[in-house]
Scaffold this motif. Structure first.
Motif: not given
Length: 380
Positions: A170-190
């Motif tokens: 979880a920590v490793t993959i979170s780093n790919l998102f820069d550890m920022k909160t991603v809204e569930a509705a926009t997860f796919a777009a992110t």
């Protein structure tokens, strides 16, 4: 462990994976871990080494945050309390290290952080789990034991061993998102906007969707390949490892364990790459990517060059980091007693890990392990 406890454990692992999208939930997860295993406090820290900024900094049941706010700096003292920088680097990732077993009592008793902060609060021992330690990041989870709870027990350590690979993933993959909160509705777009390749696959490894970066990789056939609709790589052994991890993620993410964390893959460009497997099915937040997808595969740059036979041992034999470290030290001629002292774990833990090494590799003697290590000198 009773069935009810197993179900609760599974929910906890699901909550850990939800932190990929909502890292502010780490405090809640730490609360649950402390409640499940009887720890007094918990802390999770992941720091970027490129700019020394905190990627994740969560605490549970503790006023450590107030301590930081008051400007009380114990950083050097805490490092000393775990044996110093060089000693800490020896500890295997994912293996719970009990402070009182790893460091002499006189060092602990004379430590400023222990005397001024931990001891007055009745926190007499602690256990640390290394999560990431490379040229990009360093991260650890530390749990403290209150004196009223008695010594840290085997059940607590066994529980942390089960949770550790899930927290690491979880920590490793979170780093790919820069550890920022991603809204569930926009997860796919992110995911679409990520510069790393992301492939969504079903339980049979069939490609359900690929973002723009992954689509370009598939078109070039490097480093990932579309083989009759299934995700693959050039190496047959690595493809088998990858597809096995996807199938396990679909079947039961709680038992995925070490599989699917940083699977090294060859690339024509020469730069080392890895694939991380994120289970999707059990959470509405993660399943929001695609209802048919069982797992999301993140194709990212490795934190360093491939390590052989380290990576081969992970792929071929599913050895944990602790088992690999003991494998390496045995091959270097270290005794079990010396390994116990070096790694800060009990002799019984060393023997248990070594038993699993023999069991997983099919070796019977230590000389067989040395022979195996010498044979793993090329990518598989």
């Amino acid at each position: 462990m009773q069935q009810a406890s197993v179900e609760k454990f599974s929910d906890l692992i699901g909550a850990i994976y939800d932190c990929v999208i909502t890292p502010e939930r780490w405090t809640e997860v730490l609360d649950e871990i402390c409640a499940e295993f009887g720890f007094a406090t918990g802390a999770l820290s992941v720091t970027s080494l490129t700019n020394m900024s905190a990627r994740v900094n969560a605490v549970s049941r503790s006023d450590l945050a107030q301590m930081a706010h008051n400007g009380i700096a114990y950083g050097a003292d805490i490092i000393e309390l775990w044996g110093g920088v060089e000693r800490i680097q020896q500890y295997p990732l994912g293996e719970p290290i009990v402070q009182s077993q790893a460091v002499r009592q006189d060092i602990i008793s004379n430590n400023r952080y222990y005397r001024e902060w931990a001891m007055p609060k009745g926190l007499f021992d602690a256990v640390a789990v290394g999560l990431v330690r490379d040229r990009m990041m360093v991260g650890n989870a530390i749990f403290s034991q209150h004196q009223s709870a008695g010594p840290i027990g085997d059940a607590q350590l066994d529980g942390l061993r089960i949770l550790a690979p899930h927290i690491r993933r979880a920590v490793t993959i979170s780093n790919l998102f820069d550890m920022k909160t991603v809204e569930a509705a926009t997860f796919a777009a992110t995911v679409e906007a990520l510069t790393v390749g992301v492939v969504l696959a079903d339980e049979e490894s069939k490609i359900v969707h690929a973002n723009a970066a992954a689509t370009a990789m598939l078109a070039a056939g490097d480093p990932i390949v579309d083989r009759q609709g299934r995700i693959a790589v050039q190496s047959a052994a690595t493809t088998s490892t990858l597809q096995s991890a996807i199938a396990q993620a679909a079947k039961d993410e709680a038992t995925l364990g070490q599989k699917g964390i940083g699977i090294p893959i060859p690339s024509a460009g020469g730069d080392p790459l890895v694939i991380h497997v994120l289970p999707l099915r059990r959470s509405h937040m993660r399943s929001g990517l695609n209802q048919r997808a069982a797992a999301a595969l993140f194709v990212a740059s490795a934190s360093g060059p491939p390590r052989l036979p380290h990576d081969a041992l992970t792929q071929l034999y599913d050895l944990t980091p602790a088992e690999i470290r003991i494998f390496e030290l045995i091959c270097e001629g270290e005794t079990r007693d010396a390994i116990s002292s070096l790694l800060g774990v009990s002799l019984s833990t060393v023997k248990s890990h070594l038993f699993h090494v023999f069991e997983k590799t099919g070796c019977r003697r230590q000389v067989d392990l040395v022979r195996l290590a010498k044979s793993l000198t090329f990518p598989v």
